[in-house]
Scaffold this motif. Structure first.
Motif, short mmCIF file in Angstrom:
data_model
loop_
_atom_site.label_atom_id
_atom_site.label_comp_id
_atom_site.label_asym_id
_atom_site.label_seq_id
_atom_site.Cartn_x
_atom_site.Cartn_y
_atom_site.Cartn_z
N GLU A 17 -22.65 -18.57 14.02
CA GLU A 17 -23.77 -19.18 14.45
C GLU A 17 -25.02 -18.17 14.60
O GLU A 17 -26.26 -18.35 14.35
N LEU A 18 -24.77 -16.83 14.87
CA LEU A 18 -25.90 -15.80 15.06
C LEU A 18 -26.20 -15.53 13.60
O LEU A 18 -27.52 -15.50 13.46
N LEU B 197 -30.27 -15.73 12.32
CA LEU B 197 -30.97 -14.78 11.62
C LEU B 197 -31.73 -14.85 10.39
O LEU B 197 -32.77 -14.01 10.03
N GLU B 198 -31.42 -16.21 9.80
CA GLU B 198 -32.23 -16.48 8.60
C GLU B 198 -33.58 -17.05 8.94
O GLU B 198 -34.38 -16.90 8.21
N VAL B 199 -33.71 -17.23 10.16
CA VAL B 199 -34.80 -17.74 10.76
C VAL B 199 -35.81 -16.50 11.40
O VAL B 199 -36.95 -16.45 11.15
N GLN B 200 -35.22 -15.99 12.41
CA GLN B 200 -35.90 -14.76 13.00
C GLN B 200 -34.88 -13.90 13.38
O GLN B 200 -33.90 -14.19 14.02
N LYS B 201 -35.06 -12.69 13.37
CA LYS B 201 -34.46 -11.48 13.75
C LYS B 201 -34.53 -11.00 14.98
O LYS B 201 -35.87 -10.73 15.48
N PRO B 202 -33.66 -10.73 15.73
CA PRO B 202 -34.09 -10.07 16.99
C PRO B 202 -34.06 -8.57 17.36
O PRO B 202 -33.72 -8.07 16.09
N ASP B 203 -34.66 -8.04 18.23
CA ASP B 203 -34.52 -6.54 18.48
C ASP B 203 -33.10 -5.99 18.75
O ASP B 203 -32.75 -4.94 18.26
N ILE B 204 -32.52 -6.81 19.67
CA ILE B 204 -31.03 -6.45 20.13
C ILE B 204 -30.32 -7.67 20.25
O ILE B 204 -30.59 -8.54 20.85
N VAL B 205 -28.97 -7.25 19.78
CA VAL B 205 -27.85 -8.51 20.19
C VAL B 205 -26.85 -7.80 20.99
O VAL B 205 -26.49 -6.75 20.99
#
Length: 222
Positions: free
Chosen positions: A41-42, A46-54
């Motif tokens: 699911e993660l 990530l295909e749409v938006q990448k976070p700074d921290i997981v």
């Protein structure tokens, strides 16, 4: 901490995710927090938006944390994402393997919210978060590999007194800016020393430098 920090919490327990999100939003301003129930699911997110921290759990169905971290750490398109593992696993094997593979921190799930915030703050500033538990795991790993110390002595270059001084400050979790102020040097000079430390010791990251310092006796933690 930066404005508009983007976090994703990956855990298969909805109650845990929602509880952590509530606590973080109470303490952090201008933060975006999303959630996923497993690694698959993660990756879709990530295909749409990448976070700074997981913030990543280890035990999950479909795609667990170990497999997920391996995908993130070995794919260049995810190189800007920093991983903090949140797990119930206290076994040193998990801690050492994950820290050395490139995750930025390892926190036990029974930690309080202040420690989670401390880890997020450190990682957001480009530092590795090394908790007391991680230090203990490193020291145990070192004590069980006495031959490794000999290989360090044989294969690594001798450090200068300045490099040892900086290495000790790294072990004390000083940022590059704090080290520059402490030693009356520029941040750029500190960056240069840090890069030379990595090259001389053969380590890949800050966690490796800390392990090197503990193993060689340059730094001792009471």
């Amino acid at each position: 901490m930066r404005n508009n920090l983007k976090l994703i919490i990956v855990d298969d327990h909805q109650l845990f995710r929602q509880g952590l999100i509530k606590l973080l939003k109470e303490r952090l301003e201008n933060v975006s927090i999303k959630e996923a129930s497993n690694g698959k699911e993660l990756l879709s997110m990530l295909e749409v938006q990448k976070p700074d921290i997981v913030l990543l759990d280890l035990e999950m169905p479909v795609m667990d944390g170990l497999e997920t971290s391996n995908v993130l750490l070995n794919n260049p398109k995810f190189s800007d994402i920093k991983i903090i593992v949140l797990s119930m696993h206290e076994h040193e094997k998990f801690v050492i393997e994950l820290i050395e593979s490139g995750v930025y921190g390892y926190i036990l799930k029974d930690a309080d919210i202040d420690e989670v915030l401390e880890a997020i703050h450190a990682v957001d500033n480009g530092q590795y978060y090394v908790s007391q538990h991680t230090f203990n795991a490193m020291r145990k790993d070192i004590s069980e590999q006495s031959k490794f110390q000999h290989s360090f002595a044989q294969e690594s270059e001798k450090l200068s007194s300045r490099e040892e001084e900086i290495l000790k400050l790294i072990c004390k979790e000083y940022t590059n800016k704090e080290m520059a102020e402490e030693l009356n040097l520029s941040v750029r000079t500190i960056d240069g020393h840090r890069n030379r430390l990595l090259k001389k010791t053969g380590m890949k990251n800050t966690a490796g430098l800390i392990k090197y310092a503990l193993q060689t006796g340059i730094y001792r933690m009471d």
